[in-house]
Design an enzyme around this catalytic site. Sequence first.
Site, PDB file in Angstrom:
ATOM      1  CE  LYS A 127      -4.419   1.108   0.231  1.00 18.74           C
ATOM      2  NZ  LYS A 127      -5.605   0.324  -0.181  1.00 18.74           N
ATOM      3  CG  ASP A 167      -7.307   3.394  -0.782  1.00 18.23           C
ATOM      4  OD1 ASP A 167      -7.789   2.260  -0.714  1.00 18.23           O
ATOM      5  OD2 ASP A 167      -7.355   4.191   0.198  1.00 18.23           O
TER       6      ASP A 167
HETATM    7  P1  NDP Z   1     -12.964   7.924  -2.723  1.00 17.80           P
HETATM    8  O1  NDP Z   1     -11.895   8.905  -2.525  1.00 17.80           O
HETATM    9  O2  NDP Z   1     -13.514   7.712  -4.083  1.00 17.80           O
HETATM   10  O3  NDP Z   1     -14.197   8.236  -1.778  1.00 17.80           O
HETATM   11  C1  NDP Z   1     -14.044   8.282  -0.393  1.00 17.80           C
HETATM   12  C2  NDP Z   1     -15.358   8.719   0.223  1.00 17.80           C
HETATM   13  O4  NDP Z   1     -15.297   8.569   1.627  1.00 17.80           O
HETATM   14  C3  NDP Z   1     -15.686  10.178  -0.027  1.00 17.80           C
HETATM   15  O5  NDP Z   1     -17.061  10.340  -0.080  1.00 17.80           O
HETATM   16  C4  NDP Z   1     -15.065  10.859   1.169  1.00 17.80           C
HETATM   17  O6  NDP Z   1     -15.656  12.112   1.474  1.00 17.80           O
HETATM   18  C5  NDP Z   1     -15.352   9.862   2.264  1.00 17.80           C
HETATM   19  N1  NDP Z   1     -14.290   9.944   3.277  1.00 17.80           N
HETATM   20  C6  NDP Z   1     -12.990   9.669   3.114  1.00 17.80           C
HETATM   21  N2  NDP Z   1     -12.286   9.893   4.214  1.00 17.80           N
HETATM   22  C7  NDP Z   1     -13.156  10.344   5.098  1.00 17.80           C
HETATM   23  C8  NDP Z   1     -13.027  10.751   6.429  1.00 17.80           C
HETATM   24  N3  NDP Z   1     -11.853  10.749   7.078  1.00 17.80           N
HETATM   25  N4  NDP Z   1     -14.157  11.133   7.064  1.00 17.80           N
HETATM   26  C9  NDP Z   1     -15.344  11.149   6.429  1.00 17.80           C
HETATM   27  N5  NDP Z   1     -15.520  10.766   5.150  1.00 17.80           N
HETATM   28  C10 NDP Z   1     -14.443  10.373   4.502  1.00 17.80           C
HETATM   29  O7  NDP Z   1     -12.387   6.557  -2.136  1.00 17.80           O
HETATM   30  P2  NDP Z   1     -12.881   5.054  -2.405  1.00 17.80           P
HETATM   31  O8  NDP Z   1     -14.346   5.010  -2.597  1.00 17.80           O
HETATM   32  O9  NDP Z   1     -11.998   4.468  -3.427  1.00 17.80           O
HETATM   33  O10 NDP Z   1     -12.488   4.362  -1.014  1.00 17.80           O
HETATM   34  C11 NDP Z   1     -13.407   4.250   0.078  1.00 17.80           C
HETATM   35  C12 NDP Z   1     -12.955   3.143   1.002  1.00 17.80           C
HETATM   36  O11 NDP Z   1     -12.917   1.904   0.275  1.00 17.80           O
HETATM   37  C13 NDP Z   1     -11.543   3.299   1.591  1.00 17.80           C
HETATM   38  O12 NDP Z   1     -11.535   2.714   2.876  1.00 17.80           O
HETATM   39  C14 NDP Z   1     -10.688   2.461   0.652  1.00 17.80           C
HETATM   40  O13 NDP Z   1      -9.508   2.029   1.276  1.00 17.80           O
HETATM   41  C15 NDP Z   1     -11.640   1.307   0.386  1.00 17.80           C
HETATM   42  N6  NDP Z   1     -11.399   0.504  -0.804  1.00 17.80           N
HETATM   43  C16 NDP Z   1     -11.301   1.075  -2.047  1.00 17.80           C
HETATM   44  C17 NDP Z   1     -11.120   0.286  -3.159  1.00 17.80           C
HETATM   45  C18 NDP Z   1     -11.083   0.855  -4.530  1.00 17.80           C
HETATM   46  O14 NDP Z   1     -10.985   0.068  -5.488  1.00 17.80           O
HETATM   47  N7  NDP Z   1     -11.171   2.147  -4.716  1.00 17.80           N
HETATM   48  C19 NDP Z   1     -10.976  -1.171  -3.050  1.00 17.80           C
HETATM   49  C20 NDP Z   1     -11.163  -1.672  -1.708  1.00 17.80           C
HETATM   50  C21 NDP Z   1     -11.344  -0.850  -0.647  1.00 17.80           C
HETATM   51  P3  NDP Z   1     -14.850  13.446   1.081  1.00 17.80           P
HETATM   52  O15 NDP Z   1     -14.855  13.494  -0.408  1.00 17.80           O
HETATM   53  O16 NDP Z   1     -15.620  14.536   1.722  1.00 17.80           O
HETATM   54  O17 NDP Z   1     -13.482  13.289   1.650  1.00 17.80           O
HETATM   55  O1  2IT Z   2      -7.971  -1.422  -0.730  1.00 19.98           O
HETATM   56  C1  2IT Z   2      -7.905  -1.916  -1.871  1.00 19.98           C
HETATM   57  O2  2IT Z   2      -8.033  -3.126  -2.066  1.00 19.98           O
HETATM   58  C2  2IT Z   2      -7.708  -1.011  -3.004  1.00 19.98           C
HETATM   59  N1  2IT Z   2      -7.646   0.196  -2.804  1.00 19.98           N
HETATM   60  C3  2IT Z   2      -7.554  -1.552  -4.390  1.00 19.98           C
HETATM   61  C4  2IT Z   2      -6.143  -2.046  -4.632  1.00 19.98           C
HETATM   62  C5  2IT Z   2      -5.839  -2.468  -6.036  1.00 19.98           C
HETATM   63  O3  2IT Z   2      -4.666  -2.789  -6.256  1.00 19.98           O
HETATM   64  O4  2IT Z   2      -6.723  -2.493  -6.892  1.00 19.98           O
END
Ligand code: NDP
Ligand code: 2IT
Length: 445
Positions: A127, A167
């Site tokens: 990561k 992420d």
């Molecule tokens: P994005 O940046 O697309 O979206 C994140 C969302 O969560 C936004 O709406 C953001 O609001 C909110 N958010 C983030 N941090 C905070 C915080 N500290 N407090 C309140 N709201 C918060 O990220 P993703 O959707 O990609 O990721 C979301 C979660 O999923 C994370 O935990 C990530 O690690 C996990 N994840 C992502 C994957 C992927 O493929 N993208 C795969 C597996 C897991 P704001 O815009 O206001 O900050």
């Molecule tokens: O938390 C996760 O699994 C991710 N942000 C996606 C990682 C990836 O390599 O697609």
Amino acid sequence: MMSYVDEVIERVIKENPSEPEFHQAVREVLNSLRPVVAENEAAFRRDAVLERLVNPERQIKFRVPWIDDAGQVHVNTGYRVQFSSAIGPYKGGLRLHPSVNLGIIKFLGFEQIFKNSLTGLPIGGGKGGSDFDPKGKSDREVMAFCQSFMSELCKYIGADTDIPAGDIGTGAREIGYMFGEYKKLRGLFEGVLTGKGLSYGGSLARTEATGYGLLYIVEEMLKCHGHDIAGKTVTVSGAGNVAIYAIEKAGQLGAKAVTCSDSDGWVYDPDGIDVQALKEIKEKNRQRLTEYRKYRPQSEYREGRGVWSVPCDIALPCATQNELTAEDAKTLIANGVIAVAEGANMPATSEAAALLQANGVLYLPGKASNAGGVATSGLEMSQNSERLHWSFDEVDAQLRTIMVDLYHHIDDAAKRYGREGNYVDGANIAGFEKVFDAMSMQGIV
Ligand code: NDP
Ligand code: 2IT
């Protein structure tokens, strides 16, 4: 004598004192592994299996200077933690958020080891990220940051060594800028990042994969417990990549997602979140959720947090770590929630997770339920290697199969250790087994 597991947990805390999220992730995994370790504690201790598991193979920290549109120079900190290459090259996302520090990246990298193992694909755990905040920055400023970040990161990654992805804060725009800089500096057009644009090696369905995969595994779990997902009310937190496509797939499966949130506030739309409006606000215009009422005047917007106060059958935390507290868990339980499945990484606090499990809620930990994103990244790597690309339906079908198989794999592991229905133990044990097997055969490295 103290058990080997307790001894290692104590050492992790002592040696990494300012990393509470990392402690939390390690404690959860090692607690699940107790029965596995107990079967052969002396050998585990002699071979320092757990010490090797909790110490990253390598952690890289670097300076990221960049110039804003007004000519001011900023300095952020970049990280890449290459945690485990036991079963494949390091693989995991890059988080861009002001809260990023080494402990956060280590917790995410540690989780990624087991998640990636559970996908069944040959990918190790890693990561990275930075405390850079893309919010409110111009495209040129984001590009300046991404280029500077990659000018250092490119020394440590490659299509067969370490393959970063998106992420929080890292989406298609950031991956594009990073890919361009990598290609320029290394002179290699290769699949070094996943989540790429479709015109330069990206995979169809990668954008949708984490949210879709989350719903596929929830559907399967509910089916195995005699519930139909159709007709269920779903609450979702977050309004980013994971949340948007979780909401979309919930609708396609006949359920109704009624909430979403960002870091300022949250939306309740009793008729179901309008996913097209959400995409326009967040993906296209990069605006705040306050805009949502302009599209849906009948919906409600409230400042602060509150998504978990809405009665639901299924709760899907898709924002960030420790966003679902013990108080929230009590409210969800009192409102009759059937299932909680994590789209985010470690969104439930340890107390919340324990409460959900003790009250018979079907609870899927992120390393199982959000594995669809990285699994589809694995499929993107395969397509890059064979210089082909597959149809949306082909990738989506593979994603669905991976998530259904993953559910049964963790369910079986839990049963084998007498922990039926405990998907935390099931996921940690099943994820660990493959990694341990690979470590055992590769010697002390
Ligand atoms: P994005 O940046 O697309 O979206 C994140 C969302 O969560 C936004 O709406 C953001 O609001 C909110 N958010 C983030 N941090 C905070 C915080 N500290 N407090 C309140 N709201 C918060 O990220 P993703 O959707 O990609 O990721 C979301 C979660 O999923 C994370 O935990 C990530 O690690 C996990 N994840 C992502 C994957 C992927 O493929 N993208 C795969 C597996 C897991 P704001 O815009 O206001 O900050
Ligand atoms: O938390 C996760 O699994 C991710 N942000 C996606 C990682 C990836 O390599 O697609």
